[in-house]
Design an enzyme around this catalytic site. Sequence first.
Site, mmCIF file in Angstrom:
data_model
loop_
_atom_site.group_PDB
_atom_site.id
_atom_site.type_symbol
_atom_site.label_atom_id
_atom_site.label_comp_id
_atom_site.label_asym_id
_atom_site.label_seq_id
_atom_site.Cartn_x
_atom_site.Cartn_y
_atom_site.Cartn_z
ATOM 1 N N ASN A 35 36.380 -28.238 38.443
ATOM 2 C CA ASN A 35 36.399 -29.064 39.673
ATOM 3 C C ASN A 35 36.490 -30.534 39.303
ATOM 4 O O ASN A 35 36.575 -30.883 38.127
ATOM 5 C CB ASN A 35 35.160 -28.771 40.525
ATOM 6 N N ALA A 67 24.987 -31.609 38.227
ATOM 7 C CA ALA A 67 26.245 -30.989 37.781
ATOM 8 C C ALA A 67 26.910 -30.235 38.929
ATOM 9 O O ALA A 67 26.237 -29.685 39.803
ATOM 10 C CB ALA A 67 25.965 -30.025 36.633
ATOM 11 N N ASP A 94 31.123 -22.380 40.990
ATOM 12 C CA ASP A 94 30.387 -21.303 41.666
ATOM 13 C C ASP A 94 30.899 -19.923 41.279
ATOM 14 O O ASP A 94 30.187 -18.937 41.399
ATOM 15 C CB ASP A 94 30.494 -21.489 43.191
ATOM 16 N N ILE A 121 22.058 -22.272 38.117
ATOM 17 C CA ILE A 121 21.096 -22.827 37.146
ATOM 18 C C ILE A 121 19.873 -23.413 37.851
ATOM 19 O O ILE A 121 18.724 -23.156 37.475
ATOM 20 C CB ILE A 121 21.792 -23.903 36.277
ATOM 21 N N LYS A 172 16.830 -23.055 47.534
ATOM 22 C CA LYS A 172 16.822 -23.254 46.072
ATOM 23 C C LYS A 172 15.476 -23.765 45.574
ATOM 24 O O LYS A 172 15.360 -24.207 44.432
ATOM 25 C CB LYS A 172 17.956 -24.194 45.666
HETATM 26 O O1 PMT Z 1 30.315 -36.153 38.685
HETATM 27 P P1 PMT Z 1 30.750 -37.211 39.683
HETATM 28 O O2 PMT Z 1 32.245 -37.377 39.716
HETATM 29 O O3 PMT Z 1 29.997 -38.480 39.484
HETATM 30 O O4 PMT Z 1 30.369 -36.655 41.136
HETATM 31 C C1 PMT Z 1 29.044 -36.514 41.504
HETATM 32 C C2 PMT Z 1 28.806 -35.230 42.290
HETATM 33 C C3 PMT Z 1 29.527 -35.310 43.622
HETATM 34 C C4 PMT Z 1 29.304 -34.008 41.502
HETATM 35 C C5 PMT Z 1 27.242 -35.145 42.469
HETATM 36 O O5 PMT Z 1 26.810 -36.249 43.179
HETATM 37 C C6 PMT Z 1 26.856 -33.858 43.214
HETATM 38 O O6 PMT Z 1 26.879 -33.757 44.420
HETATM 39 N N1 PMT Z 1 26.472 -32.821 42.430
HETATM 40 C C7 PMT Z 1 26.207 -31.460 42.929
HETATM 41 C C8 PMT Z 1 27.497 -30.708 43.089
HETATM 42 C C9 PMT Z 1 27.288 -29.301 43.589
HETATM 43 O O7 PMT Z 1 27.641 -28.399 42.911
HETATM 44 O O8 PMT Z 1 26.652 -29.209 44.722
HETATM 45 P P2 PMT Z 1 26.302 -27.803 45.457
HETATM 46 O O9 PMT Z 1 25.903 -28.208 46.827
HETATM 47 O O10 PMT Z 1 27.450 -26.847 45.320
HETATM 48 O O11 PMT Z 1 25.079 -27.245 44.627
HETATM 49 C C10 PMT Z 1 23.723 -27.479 44.986
HETATM 50 C C11 PMT Z 1 22.876 -27.640 43.760
HETATM 51 O O12 PMT Z 1 22.847 -26.440 42.977
HETATM 52 C C12 PMT Z 1 23.327 -28.736 42.809
HETATM 53 O O13 PMT Z 1 22.167 -29.380 42.340
HETATM 54 C C13 PMT Z 1 24.017 -28.001 41.680
HETATM 55 O O14 PMT Z 1 23.922 -28.678 40.434
HETATM 56 C C14 PMT Z 1 23.222 -26.707 41.639
HETATM 57 N N2 PMT Z 1 24.023 -25.547 41.173
HETATM 58 C C15 PMT Z 1 25.066 -25.083 41.916
HETATM 59 C C16 PMT Z 1 25.758 -23.980 41.504
HETATM 60 C C17 PMT Z 1 25.365 -23.347 40.308
HETATM 61 N N3 PMT Z 1 26.025 -22.291 39.886
HETATM 62 N N4 PMT Z 1 24.351 -23.818 39.586
HETATM 63 C C18 PMT Z 1 23.661 -24.921 39.982
HETATM 64 O O15 PMT Z 1 22.727 -25.361 39.297
#
Ligand code: PMT
Length: 401
Positions: free
Chosen positions: A211, A275, A279, A306, A342
């Site tokens: 991504n 991070a 997904d 994670i 979470k």
């Molecule tokens: O890296 P940059 O270009 O600076 O951009 C920053 C960002 C937009 C990536 C950052 O600010 C951000 O929003 N990070 C989270 C991205 C994300 O995957 O969001 P989510 O809403 O899909 O996930 C929710 C949380 O679960 C996040 O803390 C993510 O790290 C965590 N997660 C998600 C999926 C997974 N398989 N494992 C995880 O740990």
Amino acid sequence: MKNLTGKKILLIICGGISAYKSLELIRLFKKQGSEIKTILTKSAKEFVTPLSVASLTQEKVYDDLFNAENEAEMDHISLSRWADLILVAPATANTISKLSVGSSDDLASTVILASDKDVFLVPAMNVRMWEHPSTRENLNKLRSFGYRVIGPEIGDMACGEFGEGKMTEPKSIIEEINIYFNSVTNNNKFKALITAGPTNEYIDPVRFITNKSSGKQGYALANAFAKKGFQTTLISGPTNLPIGENINLIKVETAQEMLQATKKNLPADVAIFSAAVADFKVKEIKSEKIKKNENLNLELEKNIDILNYVSKHNSLRPKLVIGFAAETNEIETNAKKKLVEKNCDWVVANDVSNKSIGFDSDFNEVSIFYKDDEIKDEKLSLKQKSAISEEIVNRVIQQLN
Ligand code: PMT
């Protein structure tokens, strides 16, 4: 032992009537056992002499960007790396204006622009200059970049007017700097773990699902934690970003590797999951490169989460677990859902439908949602990711203490 013993201070003196106070400032730093190097701007030399500054610091005074002798001895980059902190006192309206646009036409502005250290500005100017909207706007911009500002004070001015614009007294500046280093020392006992960047989930040996995450937000967080004295581990997916000082960087590629590295580096006092973990991953990675003419049918499966794994783990869970939420719509509802599902203590939500913030931008605008009902949810307005990170770290310090 005093907090300032052995601290390396780079003092930049600009040209203003209060430049004479910088001599007292040098004396106080020396008394506290700090190492001090100085840069004088061209106009500063109209107010204080290099000789008096050199006598007090017992060090060479730097004043010229294009001085071959200086550059051979300690070039402008080394000078900015040498310092633990940069202090601009007095900071004139002109210097503030130059810094706000990233100008680098003399040694002082070049060193600041090239630095990754915290910069403190101590403004001093006539009240009308101080109140001028352009000065206000410039300072707000610099604050949004993470610059700290001490003063100015209200009082009688050298120009005969009365108002806000007087340089803060050297003793109070020393107190502020002491508080800053004190908090850094106090935080040494805390461990922070941050995940950053994207993950690559391989399809075959040369292709993968990924991504747009650049890692900028996570790296800025790691920098902010390290600067505040935390023992900082950054677990990063593939990025091209430079790494700041005092950060234990672990590079990984896939979500599975990120999970393993995370587990290995826990326990921690705080973990922030910024991070953008992919997904999905393919169920079966092809061992050979897929040929163009092959009938391609990829079967995907959900990747390990994670954050979810750590936040629900009995022994590995840090005291403070902070998730990020990348949302394109119904930000509050979705972020609050992630907060609960979470098992996070906080969720930092950003709107990734807005191209000027979030993914790959230097800027972000976030809302923080707290599990604890006693803490009010809040919004951090549009700022550099470094400034957003600093605000988050300040809140973490408050919480851990
Ligand atoms: O890296 P940059 O270009 O600076 O951009 C920053 C960002 C937009 C990536 C950052 O600010 C951000 O929003 N990070 C989270 C991205 C994300 O995957 O969001 P989510 O809403 O899909 O996930 C929710 C949380 O679960 C996040 O803390 C993510 O790290 C965590 N997660 C998600 C999926 C997974 N398989 N494992 C995880 O740990």
